[in-house]
Scaffold this motif. Structure first.
Motif, PDB file in Angstrom:
ATOM      1  N   GLU A  53       0.823  -1.215   0.000  1.00 20.63           N
ATOM      2  CA  GLU A  53       0.000   0.000   0.000  1.00 20.63           C
ATOM      3  C   GLU A  53       0.855   1.262   0.000  1.00 20.63           C
ATOM      4  O   GLU A  53       0.478   2.278  -0.584  1.00 20.63           O
ATOM      5  N   GLY A  54       2.026   1.186   0.656  1.00 15.38           N
ATOM      6  CA  GLY A  54       2.944   2.339   0.665  1.00 15.38           C
ATOM      7  C   GLY A  54       3.245   2.783  -0.769  1.00 15.38           C
ATOM      8  O   GLY A  54       3.426   3.981  -1.050  1.00 15.38           O
ATOM      9  N   ASN A  55       3.245   1.826  -1.657  1.00 17.56           N
ATOM     10  CA  ASN A  55       3.478   2.060  -3.080  1.00 17.56           C
ATOM     11  C   ASN A  55       2.494   3.068  -3.688  1.00 17.56           C
ATOM     12  O   ASN A  55       2.767   3.688  -4.708  1.00 17.56           O
ATOM     13  N   TRP A  56       1.322   3.234  -3.038  1.00 21.04           N
ATOM     14  CA  TRP A  56       0.285   4.106  -3.603  1.00 21.04           C
ATOM     15  C   TRP A  56       0.142   5.438  -2.879  1.00 21.04           C
ATOM     16  O   TRP A  56      -0.699   6.259  -3.258  1.00 21.04           O
ATOM     17  N   ILE A  57       0.956   5.687  -1.863  1.00 19.73           N
ATOM     18  CA  ILE A  57       0.788   6.937  -1.107  1.00 19.73           C
ATOM     19  C   ILE A  57       0.993   8.157  -2.015  1.00 19.73           C
ATOM     20  O   ILE A  57       0.217   9.104  -1.976  1.00 19.73           O
ATOM     21  N   THR A  58       2.006   8.113  -2.856  1.00 18.50           N
ATOM     22  CA  THR A  58       2.264   9.280  -3.728  1.00 18.50           C
ATOM     23  C   THR A  58       1.234   9.403  -4.853  1.00 18.50           C
ATOM     24  O   THR A  58       1.177  10.424  -5.524  1.00 18.50           O
TER      25      THR A  58
END
Ligand code: FAQ
Length: 315
Positions: free
Chosen positions: A51-56
């Motif tokens: 999910e960190g992959n989608w923060i930006t």
């Protein structure tokens, strides 16, 4: 002496009471807990990556704020769990070394990629949904520090599941392309989510498994297949509400059993992922090692600060 200790432990387990860090316990009970709690902690921190992959790239400021909070919660769960493992006499650094060297596992689910924004919805809905189903009974685990850590973790996972459902709910009421994106994410995450509960209770895989012993010790309260069934029964009506079709032609209500029947899980794929050969295993560990190395200065600073505080307190 050891026998007396053993009988105290057995009596506590028989009375369904909690074992606390100060209590004597068999080495095998301690080792089982270290293995499970460490694996759980590693899953939480590796689980930040998909999910960190989608923060930006979250589609709005509101979605970004929620996602940052969720990923931060997962870091918090990891810390709780490492602390719980430390009460068993193992050092956190040693556990991280074992993760980085591939000697300890983390959940198979986090070796799958997050290809679109809808994957954040599918993770919240399915992966957190499976996590709650598995972890609510752990609030009654016989080991006190683990059971207590699970209470807050489950409350937070429950919020996570709702936010995942809400992401998919919004997409399913959007354009055709958004609906297709949500359906595609559910198609890709459904089967890996079912595999999260671990190998089946019967057959070859069950022989080397820990379930029987862990249930006798009150660590696990339900078998892997029982929890998986509860999960399927919970998710089918939710999928219907969402308008998502679960990717299993064998899924149907069985009046006699009072449960949904479902198809065969691809256990070859599961074992392949566990052996390190899933779509993202190498990437996840490489990222984790790098983050750990880059955080070395923070740990040094925190240790230096703690040492200074101790000197001041003793002055
Ligand atoms: N992945 O005999 P069993 C989350 C291994 S939720 C990898 O059934 P056990 C929240 C097992 O270790 C995910 N390995 O073993 C979140 C054993 O291998 P070993 C984490 C698996 O321990 C959401 C072997 O197979 N949750 O992180 C898996 O009695 C969203 C035989 O299996 C927990 O860890 C698997 N899926 O039962 C975060 C919950 N399944 O060690 C971010 C606590 C089995 O002998 C985003 N853990 N294996 O080499 C448990 O409840 C149990 O450990 C089970 C496995 C049920 C996972």
């Amino acid at each position: 002496q050891r026998e007396a200790i053993g009988s105290d432990f057995d009596a506590l387990i028989a009375a369904d009471q909690r074992i606390e860090p100060r209590d004597a316990m068999p080495d095998t009970y301690r080792e089982t807990l270290i293995r499970q709690i460490a694996q759980h902690a590693h899953s939480e921190i590796i689980g930040m990556q998909p999910e960190g992959n989608w923060i930006t790239r979250a589609p709005s400021l509101r979605r970004k704020a929620i996602l940052i909070a969720k990923v931060q919660d997962e870091a918090g769960h990891g810390l709780y769990l490492y602390s719980a493992a430390e009460t068993l006499g193992v050092d956190r650094q040693e556990l991280l070394d074992r993760l980085h060297d591939g000697k300890q596992k983390y959940s198979s689910i986090f070796n799958y990629p997050t290809l679109t924004w809808a994957d954040c919805g599918a993770i919240g809905w399915l992966v957190d949904g499976a996590a709650i189903m598995n972890q609510v009974p752990l609030c009654r685990c016989s080991y006190g520090p683990y059971a207590r850590a699970m209470i807050r973790v489950c409350k937070e996972e429950s919020f996570h599941q709702r936010q995942g459902f809400e992401i998919l709910w919004t997409l399913m009421r959007g354009t055709e392309a958004q609906q297709a994106m949500a359906q595609d994410a559910a198609d890709r995450w459904w089967w890996p989510a079912l595999a999260m509960f671990g190998p089946p209770d019967t057959g070859e895989a069950a022989k080397g498994g820990h379930t029987e012993q862990s249930m006798a010790w009150g660590i696990k309260r339900f078998s892997n297949d029982d929890l998986r069934q509860k999960f399927v029964d919970m998710m089918v009506p939710q999928a219907e509400k969402l308008g998502i079709v679960l990717p299993d032609p064998h899924l149907r209500w069985n009046e006699e059993r009072g449960h949904y029947d479902f198809g065969e899980i691809d256990w070859d794929e599961f074992w392949q992922v566990l052996r390190g050969d899933g779509p993202c295993n190498a990437e996840r560990i490489e990222h984790r090692r790098r983050a750990h190395d880059e955080g070395a200065w923070v740990r040094e600073a925190a240790n230096a600060y703690a040492a200074k505080q101790t000197i001041r307190e003793n002055e």
